[in-house]
Design an enzyme around this catalytic site. Structure first.
Site, PDB file in Angstrom:
ATOM      1  N   ARG B  46       0.840  -1.197   0.000  1.00  0.00           N
ATOM      2  CA  ARG B  46       0.000   0.000   0.000  1.00  0.00           C
ATOM      3  C   ARG B  46       0.872   1.241   0.000  1.00  0.00           C
ATOM      4  NH1 ARG B  46      -1.407   2.077   4.634  1.00  0.00           N
ATOM      5  NH2 ARG B  46      -1.869   0.116   5.673  1.00  0.00           N
ATOM      6  N   TYR B  98     -16.609  16.878 -15.409  1.00  0.00           N
ATOM      7  CA  TYR B  98     -17.094  15.501 -15.420  1.00  0.00           C
ATOM      8  C   TYR B  98     -18.110  15.290 -14.287  1.00  0.00           C
ATOM      9  CZ  TYR B  98     -17.033  10.502 -14.553  1.00  0.00           C
ATOM     10  OH  TYR B  98     -17.406   9.210 -14.308  1.00  0.00           O
ATOM     11  N   ASP B 171      -6.864  18.855 -14.498  1.00  0.00           N
ATOM     12  CA  ASP B 171      -7.192  17.515 -14.978  1.00  0.00           C
ATOM     13  C   ASP B 171      -6.707  17.447 -16.429  1.00  0.00           C
ATOM     14  OD1 ASP B 171      -8.344  15.236 -16.068  1.00  0.00           O
ATOM     15  OD2 ASP B 171     -10.122  15.383 -14.798  1.00  0.00           O
ATOM     16  N   LYS B 196      -8.046   6.398 -19.432  1.00  0.00           N
ATOM     17  CA  LYS B 196      -8.335   6.934 -20.749  1.00  0.00           C
ATOM     18  C   LYS B 196      -7.122   6.819 -21.680  1.00  0.00           C
ATOM     19  CE  LYS B 196     -12.157   7.395 -18.754  1.00  0.00           C
ATOM     20  NZ  LYS B 196     -12.290   8.209 -17.578  1.00  0.00           N
TER      21      LYS B 196
END
Lengths: 375, 383
Positions: B46, B98, B171, B196
């Site tokens: 982690r 978004y 972004d 993406k």
């Protein structure tokens, strides 16, 4: 059906399209929609993925729950469950909690106006006394990490219900094989699936399970919105690991008891913390509320030097963080799992530099004992 | 080294032990310590996983930042950045953002005491006017915006933010560092849905954050490790594999997108086309100045909303699905899919209406894509 059978046969183990005895790994981010007006069951993997769904349904079945959600890590599961709370809410948590949970409560949720009081939950009145008008949730860890303190879950739930609080429990140490808190009235069960559920120290994962439709909606909203979802490969590895949960837990627990019994006979051991020992203060409660005592134990040596010498000398035991795998792991809470807790607070709790935590694996107990024996 | 070379060399020969060309997939939760208090640099996956770390380093390098961080999803990346702020803080956000980001801001961050105003980032004066002194802590920009392809001047907004002591968060999903590097233009934090273009194959969910300075890296690192929203090793490896072809894909995809945009402009059944590469697009000049291309996303309007469903149900080469950026061309209905969570009146105000269709252009042959759109649009227009 017996529980041990349900682990393997809960309706989520066979691919409905091909009959494959292993769920396919759907390494897809998105899904074609056949109709603009009527979306299919899956539209985007953050919102739903068939491999993750098979895991989530399996987890729900194992905890006797209705809804389950898989996360990218145990801490993602914990923080996502806590994220259903809002600014001004107050939490009461077990005081010797996993360091990562302590850190997120004190250094992360605190800055969003969510306050936590840590209490020794082995005395239920401590919970009652900590309740304020703004208290919204109880966060339990039982047995606790690393001192294996046992909370009377039914008693805690009773207090929570009287005050309309949500109860959450970190069930990592027991796994649903030994303890199913939803059956005891707990609202939300949380796991670091990295540990006993996965069982092979090869995957990081977390889970949240509930029976409440309302809480499930809130948790799903956080899972989908914050997007700390478990990837398909890791979901498949967890499904694979879960198949041997019973065999592993039984054998690991057997060795843990043997090691605990041996340790308490050693002159260089000051204290052994294992709830499977009949004189452990939580032994009887755990016997009531769980089907076993687990495979994690801690012990304090007579001196710091002795603790360090053991850690230096061990060959079979891996000195590492984490627990619950087939390989035995020895860890040093003050430097590892509980390093995030301030020193004074650790000492008060009994998490000293003489304390060693053991996660007992599948090796022969005799070899593990031989490896621990100091010179 | 040129960025194309650095992209192709993503994760190349990271394993000094074997010399493997491809980065090993470290499917491990934990690491054995050589001795007490001695670490190999890896303690628990982690916190740091060697496969994820290679991806994170590649992203820091490509974006020209201090450190990179990989998350389980794009929303994981954006929410982690938002978690840097505290109870009482105020943020300014692009108004046509978004839907998933809008949803967490409104539902989760609001109840944690963080408030947001949505502003048109193309208007510098309205950005400045929306700043609440003492409360506003950051500006979150998407450029080009999703789905209306509005362009924000990153250098100007970053300069304004800096003069007011605010952070600029960009972004960069639509552009990727191949086409646009916001940190070079003054941004403090860059966010990606790695699902993406970076991944590029519609086969992996992921998110990336790149920070410009060590003090921001420390904050993001703390949140990533504490909240545990991390990308798994298999998915990290798939990202590295995808990134290797980023420049090739982007070139081909934007070439196809430009051809489709030009064709759509001439199509009598199309009312309006939004693509920053088109002459006359209001943001074209800024886009040329701040990036190396126009990307492969475009949106268009048809004269009658009733056509939309018919067009979408008619496409054959193009796939109807949410998401974008993959090698396959996808068609999306923003009002129903990506922006379905934004209230109707806000959608109306920003122009995400029921006549709007979004395309994520892939690498298929252009004739097949235009042929498919031709038959779908003319068929949709006929009813």
């Amino acid at each position: 059906m017996k529980y041990g059978t349900k682990i393997l046969h809960n309706g989520n183990e066979i691919d409905p399209h091909t009959g494959a005895l292993s769920i396919p790994i759907y390494q897809a981010s998105t899904y074609h929609q056949f109709d603009v007006e009527h979306f299919g069951k899956y539209d985007y993997s953050r919102s739903g993925n068939p491999t993750r769904e098979a895991l989530e349904k399996t987890l729900a079945a194992l905890e006797n729950g209705t809804y389950a959600y898989a996360f990218a890590s145990g801490m993602a599961a914990i923080s996502s469950a806590l994220a259903i709370l809002k600014q001004g809410d107050h939490i009461i948590a077990t005081e010797d909690i996993y360091g990562g949970s302590y850190r997120i409560l004190t250094r992360f949720f605190a800055k969003f106006g969510i306050e936590t009081t840590f209490v020794d939950m082995t005395r239920l009145d401590n919970i009652r006394e900590a309740i304020r008008p703004s208290t919204r949730a109880l966060f339990l860890e039982s047995p606790s990490n690393p001192l294996l303190k046992v909370t009377d879950i039914v008693g805690a739930v009773k207090i929570a219900r009287e005050h309309n609080l949500i109860t959450m429990i970190d069930n990592t140490f027991m796994s649903p094989y030994f303890q199913r808190p939803l059956d005891l009235g707990v609202d939300i069960v949380i796991h670091s699936a990295t540990k006993f559920l996965g069982g092979h120290s090869d995957v990081i994962g977390g889970a949240v399970i509930t029976n409440s439709e309302k809480l499930a909606k809130d948790i799903y909203f956080v899972q989908n919105g914050f997007g700390a979802v478990l990837g398909p490969q890791d979901c498949w590895l967890l499904l694979r690991g879960i198949k041997t949960l019973r065999a592993r837990m039984e054998l690991q627990q057997r060795s843990a008891l043997e090691i605990a019994q041996w340790l308490r006979m050693q002159p260089w051991v000051a204290e052994v913390y294992y709830p499977g020992l009949p004189d452990h203060p939580g032994h009887h409660i755990l016997k009531e509320q769980a089907a076993g005592f687990g495979a994690v134990l801690s012990f304090a040596t007579d001196t710091v030097e002795r603790a360090r010498q053991i850690m230096k000398k061990v060959k079979l035991w891996s000195v590492a963080v984490s627990l619950g795998g087939v390989e035995s792991i020895l860890s040093y809470p003050v430097k590892m799992s509980h390093a995030a807790i301030p020193k004074a607070e650790r000492e008060r709790l009994g998490i000293t530099d003489r304390l060693i935590r053991l996660s007992v694996g599948l090796e022969e107990a005799e070899d593990l004992i031989g490896d621990l024996q100091p010179e | 080294m040129n960025i194309e070379t650095r992209i192709t060399h993503a994760g190349l020969c990271t394993d000094s032990v074997t010399g493997a060309i491809s980065t090993p997939i470290y499917q491990t939760a934990t690491f054995r310590h050589p001795a007490v208090g001695v670490s190999t640099g890896y303690d628990y996956s982690r916190t740091v996983n060697p496969t994820r770390q290679v991806l994170e380093n590649v992203m820091a390098d490509l974006e020209g930042g201090d450190r990179g961080f990989a998350f389980a999803s794009g929303m994981g990346a954006i929410t982690t950045v938002l978690m840097m702020f505290s109870n009482g803080d105020h943020l300014l956000v692009s108004d046509d953002l978004y839907g998933g980001t809008y949803r967490v801001l409104e539902r989760n961050f609001r109840q944690l005491g963080i408030t947001v105003d949505y502003v048109d980032m193309t208007q510098l004066e309205s950005v400045e006017a929306a700043i609440i002194p003492g409360h506003t802590k950051a500006i979150l920009i998407e450029t080009p915006t999703n789905p209306l392809m509005k362009i924000t001047d990153l250098a100007k907004v970053s300069a304004l933010a800096r003069s007011k002591g605010l952070l600029t968060i960009v972004d960069n999903t639509f552009m990727t560092p191949y086409l646009q590097r916001p940190i070079e233009l003054g941004a403090d934090v860059v966010v990606h849905s790695g699902t993406k273009y970076l991944g590029g194959h519609n086969d992996v969910l992921s998110g990336v954050v790149v920070t410009a300075r060590p003090e921001l890296s420390e904050k993001i690192g703390f949140i990533q490790n504490s909240t545990g929203n991390v990308l798994g090793p298999q998915d990290s490896w798939l990202m590295l594999r995808g990134i290797k072809t980023l420049s090739l894909r982007m070139e081909k995809q934007q070439q196809n997108a430009a051809a489709i945009a030009e064709w759509l402009v001439k199509n009598p059944h199309v009312k309006q086309v939004y693509y920053p590469g088109l002459p006359g697009h209001p943001g074209r000049e800024i886009q040329v100045k701040q990036s190396n291309g126009f990307g492969a996303m475009l949106s268009f309007r048809v004269p009658d909303a009733a056509w939309v469903e018919r067009i979408i149900n008619r496409v054959k080469v193009i796939t109807y699905a949410e998401s974008l950026g993959g090698v396959e061309t996808l068609i999306t209905y923003p009002m129903k899919q990506t922006h379905g969570d934004i209230p109707a009146e806000i959608r109306q105000k920003i122009g995400v209406t029921d006549d709007l269709i979004r395309l994520s252009v892939g690498i298929e042959h252009i004739d097949d894509l235009i042929g498919d759109l031709e038959q779908a649009i003319s068929g949709g227009a006929k009813g």
